[in-house]
Design a protein around this motif. Structure first.
Motif, PDB file in Angstrom:
ATOM      1  N   SER A 160      42.679  33.823  42.144  1.00 28.39           N
ATOM      2  CA  SER A 160      41.359  34.079  41.392  1.00 28.39           C
ATOM      3  C   SER A 160      40.652  34.864  41.875  1.00 28.39           C
ATOM      4  CB  SER A 160      40.213  32.823  41.057  1.00 28.39           C
ATOM      5  OG  SER A 160      39.565  32.203  42.176  1.00 28.39           O
ATOM      6  N   SER A 161      41.453  35.016  43.155  1.00 26.49           N
ATOM      7  CA  SER A 161      39.865  36.187  43.431  1.00 26.49           C
ATOM      8  C   SER A 161      40.645  37.248  43.839  1.00 26.49           C
ATOM      9  CB  SER A 161      39.397  36.186  45.109  1.00 26.49           C
ATOM     10  OG  SER A 161      40.369  35.927  45.948  1.00 26.49           O
ATOM     11  N   SER A 162      42.291  37.355  43.635  1.00 22.64           N
ATOM     12  CA  SER A 162      43.470  38.767  43.347  1.00 22.64           C
ATOM     13  C   SER A 162      43.317  39.526  42.238  1.00 22.64           C
ATOM     14  CB  SER A 162      44.705  37.916  44.046  1.00 22.64           C
ATOM     15  OG  SER A 162      44.519  37.435  45.239  1.00 22.64           O
ATOM     16  N   ARG A 164      46.083  40.724  41.044  1.00 18.77           N
ATOM     17  CA  ARG A 164      47.637  39.829  40.699  1.00 18.77           C
ATOM     18  C   ARG A 164      47.411  38.372  40.958  1.00 18.77           C
ATOM     19  NH1 ARG A 164      49.172  45.865  40.811  1.00 18.77           N
ATOM     20  NH2 ARG A 164      49.186  46.346  38.536  1.00 18.77           N
ATOM     21  N   ARG A 165      47.384  38.095  39.755  1.00 12.82           N
ATOM     22  CA  ARG A 165      47.792  36.523  39.757  1.00 12.82           C
ATOM     23  C   ARG A 165      48.923  35.652  39.863  1.00 12.82           C
ATOM     24  NH1 ARG A 165      42.578  33.955  36.584  1.00 12.82           N
ATOM     25  NH2 ARG A 165      43.846  32.230  38.718  1.00 12.82           N
ATOM     26  N   LEU A 166      50.090  35.013  41.176  1.00 15.74           N
ATOM     27  CA  LEU A 166      51.360  35.071  40.433  1.00 15.74           C
ATOM     28  C   LEU A 166      50.976  33.220  40.532  1.00 15.74           C
ATOM     29  CD1 LEU A 166      52.352  37.285  43.941  1.00 15.74           C
ATOM     30  CD2 LEU A 166      52.553  37.837  41.599  1.00 15.74           C
ATOM     31  N   ASN A 167      50.624  32.526  41.157  1.00 14.18           N
ATOM     32  CA  ASN A 167      50.526  31.396  40.586  1.00 14.18           C
ATOM     33  C   ASN A 167      50.826  31.175  39.507  1.00 14.18           C
ATOM     34  OD1 ASN A 167      49.965  30.112  43.288  1.00 14.18           O
ATOM     35  ND2 ASN A 167      48.628  31.683  43.527  1.00 14.18           N
ATOM     36  N   LEU A 168      50.767  32.081  38.784  1.00 12.43           N
ATOM     37  CA  LEU A 168      50.979  31.782  37.145  1.00 12.43           C
ATOM     38  C   LEU A 168      51.871  30.982  37.017  1.00 12.43           C
ATOM     39  CD1 LEU A 168      48.294  34.503  35.205  1.00 12.43           C
ATOM     40  CD2 LEU A 168      47.465  32.104  35.575  1.00 12.43           C
ATOM     41  N   LYS A 169      52.856  31.890  37.776  1.00 12.21           N
ATOM     42  CA  LYS A 169      54.655  31.997  37.760  1.00 12.21           C
ATOM     43  C   LYS A 169      55.070  30.771  38.423  1.00 12.21           C
ATOM     44  CE  LYS A 169      58.777  34.648  36.500  1.00 12.21           C
ATOM     45  NZ  LYS A 169      59.028  35.904  36.397  1.00 12.21           N
ATOM     46  N   PHE A 170      54.438  31.047  39.749  1.00 14.58           N
ATOM     47  CA  PHE A 170      55.083  30.591  40.954  1.00 14.58           C
ATOM     48  C   PHE A 170      54.668  29.390  41.801  1.00 14.58           C
ATOM     49  CE2 PHE A 170      57.065  34.964  40.646  1.00 14.58           C
ATOM     50  CZ  PHE A 170      58.249  34.916  39.968  1.00 14.58           C
ATOM     51  N   GLY A 171      54.936  28.115  42.190  1.00 11.82           N
ATOM     52  CA  GLY A 171      55.154  27.427  43.068  1.00 11.82           C
ATOM     53  C   GLY A 171      54.330  25.944  42.513  1.00 11.82           C
ATOM     54  N   PHE A 196      53.404  29.844  50.281  1.00  5.11           N
ATOM     55  CA  PHE A 196      51.868  30.011  49.238  1.00  5.11           C
ATOM     56  C   PHE A 196      51.613  31.498  49.110  1.00  5.11           C
ATOM     57  CE2 PHE A 196      49.504  29.046  53.422  1.00  5.11           C
ATOM     58  CZ  PHE A 196      48.672  30.476  53.170  1.00  5.11           C
ATOM     59  N   HIS A 197      51.354  32.218  48.352  1.00  6.86           N
ATOM     60  CA  HIS A 197      51.330  32.826  47.627  1.00  6.86           C
ATOM     61  C   HIS A 197      49.833  33.402  47.425  1.00  6.86           C
ATOM     62  CE1 HIS A 197      51.229  37.838  47.005  1.00  6.86           C
ATOM     63  NE2 HIS A 197      52.575  38.231  47.518  1.00  6.86           N
ATOM     64  N   VAL A 198      48.514  34.380  48.112  1.00  3.58           N
ATOM     65  CA  VAL A 198      47.255  34.405  47.337  1.00  3.58           C
ATOM     66  C   VAL A 198      46.962  34.767  46.211  1.00  3.58           C
ATOM     67  CG1 VAL A 198      46.313  33.056  49.320  1.00  3.58           C
ATOM     68  CG2 VAL A 198      46.044  35.548  49.062  1.00  3.58           C
ATOM     69  N   GLY A 199      48.238  35.902  45.708  1.00  2.00           N
ATOM     70  CA  GLY A 199      48.170  37.096  44.729  1.00  2.00           C
ATOM     71  C   GLY A 199      48.039  38.272  45.671  1.00  2.00           C
ATOM     72  N   CYS A 200      48.616  39.386  44.258  1.00  2.00           N
ATOM     73  CA  CYS A 200      48.467  40.608  45.071  1.00  2.00           C
ATOM     74  C   CYS A 200      47.043  41.731  45.021  1.00  2.00           C
ATOM     75  CB  CYS A 200      49.506  41.356  43.828  1.00  2.00           C
ATOM     76  SG  CYS A 200      49.563  43.645  43.884  1.00  2.00           S
ATOM     77  N   MET A 201      46.846  42.100  45.938  1.00  2.00           N
ATOM     78  CA  MET A 201      45.270  42.087  46.762  1.00  2.00           C
ATOM     79  C   MET A 201      44.156  41.724  46.324  1.00  2.00           C
ATOM     80  SD  MET A 201      46.475  45.363  47.813  1.00  2.00           S
ATOM     81  CE  MET A 201      45.422  46.485  47.488  1.00  2.00           C
ATOM     82  N   PRO A 237      46.165  44.743  51.871  1.00  2.00           N
ATOM     83  CA  PRO A 237      46.280  45.915  51.321  1.00  2.00           C
ATOM     84  C   PRO A 237      47.205  46.850  52.111  1.00  2.00           C
ATOM     85  CG  PRO A 237      44.327  44.268  52.654  1.00  2.00           C
ATOM     86  CD  PRO A 237      44.702  43.620  52.024  1.00  2.00           C
ATOM     87  N   GLY A 238      47.378  47.866  51.702  1.00  2.00           N
ATOM     88  CA  GLY A 238      47.900  48.697  52.367  1.00  2.00           C
ATOM     89  C   GLY A 238      47.291  49.797  52.527  1.00  2.00           C
TER      90      GLY A 238
END
Length: 439
Positions: A160-162, A164-171, A196-201, A237-238
């Motif tokens: 929720s703090s990212s 782009r939220r990836l967990n809507l599709k994966f996991g 796991f993946h906490v989401g983008c950025m 972050p990059g």
């Protein structure tokens, strides 16, 4: 050392103290003399190398598996391969690419939870065994196409703090992990870890701690599987422009790993950074080929203010950029105007930015865009027939020598082990031969 031959792979050495900006200016002058205004990227391999050193210093227990989807520039893949990085691939084409550029199958994770059967078979044929899953149908496919795979269960975590939220599709939900592990056991498959993946950025470092704790819970209910791998995904972050610094995230991760997966637990830790390595390594140069000036009310000036609408010749999608800067080859004190910058296509969605302050640009001038390495080239297209931007890769002599040294060390290790492996193979063959002769 052919894998890093600068002439063979169009890597430009910045001799005599040359800089990336000087290389860009020289390239623009060369194109202008040739009456050419095609856009181009410049990839700074020194930036990639520095990111590698920063990662190693701040996350010494975590091996990066670069997310190939972020940017597939061959010189970048070769550089990361020389640095010992693993690779997160999401398709047959990405696996094929990294293998062709120096990676070995054991340094690849097929990190897509829903894979075409043909791609799974290809991975098996090329010796890529580690892959993720998050549902029962995927387990059925893998059992049919790659029964010896080393599986990693991807779970959903709080993202929720990212941005782009990836967990809507994966996991898979952690509560469903037990059922999936039971099914994997019934199919005779081997589950070796959790991802796991906490989401983008991600803007909250505590998200990693919560996710690591969730993964520990799944490890504790492994149902007989000998789990030995934890994949903490991406989201790093990059750029220093992002509010949450990489070093802050790393500190939180290190504390959580020491608590839930201490060094003596025997679990290998990997991650899937993409943007972290690529964002600031690339600069994009575009040419302005059209301009419109309109006036709008500007109350603060008691009059009208100019709005510049410009079109550039680059068809790379910049919608994926999180932080980037526009730079004009101009004097620093020039007046700035609110500017709208469009791409070259007929699509009204092809807008790079709708509001930034720039000096007035003229048709034919060049505009530089910093921090354009992440998810730009990989999602670009040739829509309307506009060509994708060319990439020029540059590196300083010092970094080049460091990369060559790393490659030589790798080759020396291989030269030592290859004869040993050959002797072992011959020994085993003789044992089998004698056994069959005795029978």
């Amino acid at each position: 050392m052919a894998a890093l031959d600068p002439k063979r792979y169009d890597i430009n050495i910045l001799e005599n103290g040359g800089t990336v900006r000087e290389f860009i200016d020289k390239k623009i002058d060369e194109l202008s003399l040739a009456d050419c205004s095609e856009p181009f990227h410049v990839a700074d391999l020194d930036d990639v190398y520095k990111k590698h050193l920063t990662w190693s210093e701040n996350l010494p227990r975590v091996t990066p598996f670069y997310a190939v989807k972020c940017n597939t520039t061959p010189a970048v893949i070769r550089t990361l391969s020389a640095l010992g990085t693993g690779f997160d691939c999401a398709s047959k084409a990405e696996i094929e690419l990294v293998l062709s550029l120096g990676a070995t199958p054991d340094r690849i994770i097929y990190a897509h939870t829903t894979k075409p059967e043909a791609h799974i078979k290809y991975a098996r044929a090329r010796g890529v065994h580690m892959m993720t899953f998050d549902n029962q149908d995927e387990l059925t496919k893998i059992a049919r196409c790659h029964p010896s795979a080393k599986l990693v269960l991807r779970i959903t975590v709080d993202d929720s703090s990212s941005l782009r939220r990836l967990n809507l599709k994966f996991g898979a939900r952690p509560a469903a992990a037990g059922g999936l592990l039971r099914r994997a056991g019934e199919l005779g498959l081997d589950v070796v870890g959790v991802s796991f993946h906490v989401g983008c950025m991600c803007s909250d470092s505590r998200a990693y701690r919560r996710a690591i704790a969730d993964a520990r819970h799944v490890f504790n209910t492994a149902m007989g599987f000998q789990m030995s791998l934890l994949d903490i995904g991406g989201g790093f972050p990059g750029s220093d422009n992002f509010p949450l610094k990489f070093e802050e995230i790393a500190e939180c991760i290190n504390v959580a790993l020491d608590e839930f997966f201490p060094p003596d637990c025997g679990v290998q830790i990997i991650a899937e950074p993409g943007r972290y390595f690529m964002e600031t390594a690339f600069t994009l140069a575009v040419n302005v080929f059209a301009k419109t000036v309109t006036m709008e009310d500007a109350a603060e000036h008691n009059g009208k203010d100019a709005v510049l609408t410009m079109e550039t010749n680059e068809n790379t999608s910049l919608s994926c950029l999180i932080s980037w800067q526009l730079l004009k080859r101009c004097r620093s004190r020039e007046r700035r105007y609110r500017s709208v910058i469009w791409g070259p296509t007929c699509d009204s969605m092809d807008r790079l930015t709708d509001s930034c302050l720039l000096p007035e640009l003229q048709v034919g001038e060049w505009l530089l865009m910093d921090a354009t390495g992440a998810y730009t080239l990989s999602v670009s297209s040739n829509f309307n027939g506009f060509e994708r931007a060319t990439v020029f890769s540059v590196v300083t002599p010092e970094t080049w020598r460091a990369l060559i040294l790393l490659l030589e060390q790798t080759l020396n290790t291989m030269n030592f082990y290859c004869p040993v492996l050959l002797i072992l193979f011959c020994f085993c063959f003789l044992l089998l031969f004698n056994r069959f002769n005795c029978i």
